[in-house]
Design a protein around this motif. Sequence first.
Motif, short mmCIF file in Angstrom:
data_model
loop_
_atom_site.label_atom_id
_atom_site.label_comp_id
_atom_site.label_asym_id
_atom_site.label_seq_id
_atom_site.Cartn_x
_atom_site.Cartn_y
_atom_site.Cartn_z
N ASP A 10 44.33 42.16 30.71
CA ASP A 10 44.62 41.00 31.56
C ASP A 10 43.55 40.91 32.66
O ASP A 10 43.49 41.76 33.55
N ASN A 32 43.34 38.22 34.64
CA ASN A 32 43.78 37.26 35.64
C ASN A 32 43.91 37.86 37.03
O ASN A 32 43.65 37.19 38.03
N PRO A 61 40.91 34.79 30.26
CA PRO A 61 41.97 34.57 31.25
C PRO A 61 42.28 33.08 31.41
O PRO A 61 41.74 32.23 30.70
#
Length: 407
Positions: free
Chosen positions: A33, A35, A85
């Motif tokens: 991830d 983000n 992302p």
Amino acid sequence: MIKRLLGIMCLMTVALFSACAGMNQHAEFQAVDLNSKLRNGDILQKVDNFAVILDASQSMTEPYQTTSKFLYAKEIASQLNQTIPDLKMGGALTSFGAVNSPFGTRVLTVYGLTDYVKDDLANALHSIEWSGGLSPLSSAMDLTKETLTPAEGRLAIIIISDGKDMDGSPVGSATQLKEAFGNRLCIYTVAVGDDPAGRKVLEEVAAKGECGISVAADDIVEPQAMADFVERVFLGRDTDRDGVPDDADKCPDTPAGAKVDEKGCPLDSDGDGVYDHLDQCPDTPKGARVDERGCWSLGNVLFDFGKAKIKSSAHGYLDEVAETLKNNPSLTVEIAGHTDNVGSAKYNKKLSLRRAKAVANYLNKKGISMDRLPTTGHGFSQPVASNKTKDGRAKNRRTELHPISVK
């Protein structure tokens, strides 16, 4: 004819076996991830539109890594898609090959150019079911060029292929892409398989993009390696936190809080040569002579020490002011006199006002109406440097012009 049918059946068997293996591999992939790094400001989006070119030609039916090169390439594309992302950008997918005949050819835009949606790109990848036919990578790159032509901002093209048996000139097409999009475009290639000649072709294609890289699919198949690749393609570090990634930042040491242009350089809104974050007088008109603060200042060259009569050597400076005011007929300026702290406050205040009025009278004689030239004298109450040094006192003995009305 029988041999050809047997060959096709064998390829179908390999594809079926490979599909199972590919699905198992896909189930094990857990995308990193990215983000959180975006939210923290550690990295920034640096791509506004991207296109993936997927090789689905005959050579991609060859077995590789317990599957076929074709399904391995699809898996790489899928993992790339999973790892990207949450970015607002345009996306596209082009394939070449994907026909039942080893001598057929097809180049197809499967997806976009459209707003990038992860699930939509995944479905587009899934719709490419076959590998077969010739390898017109050049044509695929030409089609991608057409697809990206309306796109704005920074562009990335990612080619996933084995680089084998290419028709046309992929390197020539890469050159044309770079000529068309210039510094906005970076080209990345992902080499599937272990054919040295194919890898060399893909390396040369990426090199033409000047800012991209060529990697082996095997080197980015693990989640963290894929995340590093995605970060390299789509994201960038922003060391000075000005909102422009380092690799595009022409002014990499911008101080915190400074507004910058698309190149990462501080703005100079009034064009006086002093960046906005340093400019203490941000509305000086074009052509005005400014000091290091960005203020319209004539320094201490107008008058002899203790005098309010303009020196003849200073007429040229005031002629410049008159010309600037003539070029800006709606502009009114306050003429402000300043002194150092030698003498009393009362004396210096009167001296500074006399000097301001002398400047106004000179400009009036050059055709500037007095109602555009209000005057004031501040004495030594507003120093811009220390009065303890000779150089500082010289800087404080100045005449400034402050725009106060632009209609």
